[in-house]
Design an enzyme around this catalytic site. Sequence first.
Site, PDB file in Angstrom:
ATOM      1  N   SER A 147       0.789  -1.232   0.000  1.00  0.00           N
ATOM      2  CA  SER A 147       0.000   0.000   0.000  1.00  0.00           C
ATOM      3  C   SER A 147       0.819   1.280   0.000  1.00  0.00           C
ATOM      4  O   SER A 147       0.246   2.370  -0.075  1.00  0.00           O
ATOM      5  CB  SER A 147      -0.960   0.012   1.195  1.00  0.00           C
ATOM      6  OG  SER A 147      -2.032  -0.872   0.965  1.00  0.00           O
ATOM      7  N   LYS A 150       0.020   3.804  -2.724  1.00  0.00           N
ATOM      8  CA  LYS A 150      -0.988   4.858  -2.647  1.00  0.00           C
ATOM      9  C   LYS A 150      -0.365   6.256  -2.602  1.00  0.00           C
ATOM     10  O   LYS A 150      -1.027   7.243  -2.943  1.00  0.00           O
ATOM     11  CB  LYS A 150      -1.888   4.634  -1.439  1.00  0.00           C
ATOM     12  CG  LYS A 150      -2.768   3.386  -1.538  1.00  0.00           C
ATOM     13  CD  LYS A 150      -3.643   3.221  -0.305  1.00  0.00           C
ATOM     14  CE  LYS A 150      -4.589   2.030  -0.430  1.00  0.00           C
ATOM     15  NZ  LYS A 150      -3.903   0.735  -0.340  1.00  0.00           N
ATOM     16  N   SER A 340      -5.706   3.551   4.419  1.00  0.00           N
ATOM     17  CA  SER A 340      -5.243   2.655   3.355  1.00  0.00           C
ATOM     18  C   SER A 340      -6.426   2.017   2.616  1.00  0.00           C
ATOM     19  O   SER A 340      -6.541   0.801   2.496  1.00  0.00           O
ATOM     20  CB  SER A 340      -4.318   1.572   3.926  1.00  0.00           C
ATOM     21  OG  SER A 340      -3.471   1.056   2.920  1.00  0.00           O
TER      22      SER A 340
END
Length: 507
Positions: A147, A150, A340
């Site tokens: 993640s 992102k 997230s």
Amino acid sequence: MTKTTGQEPPRAHRSRRSGGFGRVPAEGPRKPWPLALAALVLLVLAVPGALLAAPGFLGPGFLGAGAPEPAPAPPAWQQVPATLSAPQVLAPLQPSAPVPLPSAVTAQVEPVLKADGGGTFTGMVQDALTGQVLFDRGGAEGRVPASNLKLLTAVAALRTLGPDHRFATRVVQGPAAGQVVLVGGGDVLLAAGESQPEQVMGHAGLATLAVLTAQALQAAGTTGDIKVLLDDSLFTGPALNPAWQSGDVEAGEIAPLYPLALNSARFDPAVTTGSRPQNSAMAAAEEFAARLRAAGAGAGLTVAAGVERSPGASQASAAALAAVESATVAEQVNLMLQVSDNYLAETMGRMAAVATGRSGSNDGATAVVAAELAAAGIASETVKLVDVCGLAMGNQVAARQFTDVVRAITAGADTRLRAALDGFPVGGLSGTLDTRYGDATTSGGAGLVRAKTGTLNTVLALSGYVVDADGRLLAFSFIGNGLTPGAAGNKEALDRAATALAGCGCR
């Protein structure tokens, strides 16, 4: 989302699951006593942290009974913050603060950045203002970022859409009399009830949209039966990325992508794990029809049962009977980073693609993220993207590219990217870091480490920034691949490395 656990969403293929989404301060009012308790705990944690992080500010008689004078307090950037406002933390920075010696930084980070069992960590630490490399262990090596990806999506969204942009969910006249069309415009954080302007999730509500629509129809003299149609044509291509593992989809880590959804494609904003609607657009449209039925009951309107897809895409210039707007892109980016949120990240990527004339598809999203990295001056030739949320194992990004992204956000010339600062979870305080930095080896980073987490079965990552004990802003990225699933020491290794930077004078 109204209640979360402070960890990244659990991956279906993990052997050690980490819980649900993290808390987000922007999500609405809280009871005061949990905040006071949290502040007290962090104050206790800050004492050993201050001793570790700022020994240069403590006089030789600090612990002695006969100390001649009180020791000066640590500087502002080494205090546990009163709020979670990242710009407040960056305010006292001075370019004249000394840059740590690379050899000294390496001596602090190298011993603690060790894999527990199998796998390896790569890492990079840079001076945020100058870009000088202070630590480099395989920093140019492509890795599965989880993640942390992102952060790249945040850059693309802020550059293409702008921090202040809002997504509109509209209702327009249908192609035939007695029809209205609900048009998805990219807001996947819709509420079923009334709009909640003070929140990010639920900023725009379908009940409010229904009331406005009923009022517009009544003003136009419309009575009788109304049929609701759905236009979700803004997104194209497969709604599910074939690179996502079926177990992740079944566990609710992600769901088919549509340009409108309730609660980031969740049945309940308070339940952020488990099954999800498999057609979030139709679920939202059916909710809207029910709300319009209630709103039109006293205005001579009846709403037919069932919702159908519009036979064609609505014109962007079509006059709206009613519309509601989302929270700003900046607010949504910060929510995406804090908790997230995979669905929101994929939506942001597709909306960035649409804004640049690309298709609202996965291909468009990955293309625009790579292109905007390059446009921001970040080397992207070696970046490989198969999604934009980091759920896929086929992504490849180097630690150096993440530190460059963090530098662009914290100290770069493009001020639009500053809007992402509040999205970085704060160690021991917020988002996916709120339950970390609580033991003796990491408490010195509580309130100081600001970083995006990343967790897959064999992947852990942490990319963000700290201000060291001398007031120097440092950008870092640590990425572990091939790790032993469930090994507790791997997450601790990341946190210890970041804590070492927070307490580093390193000269």
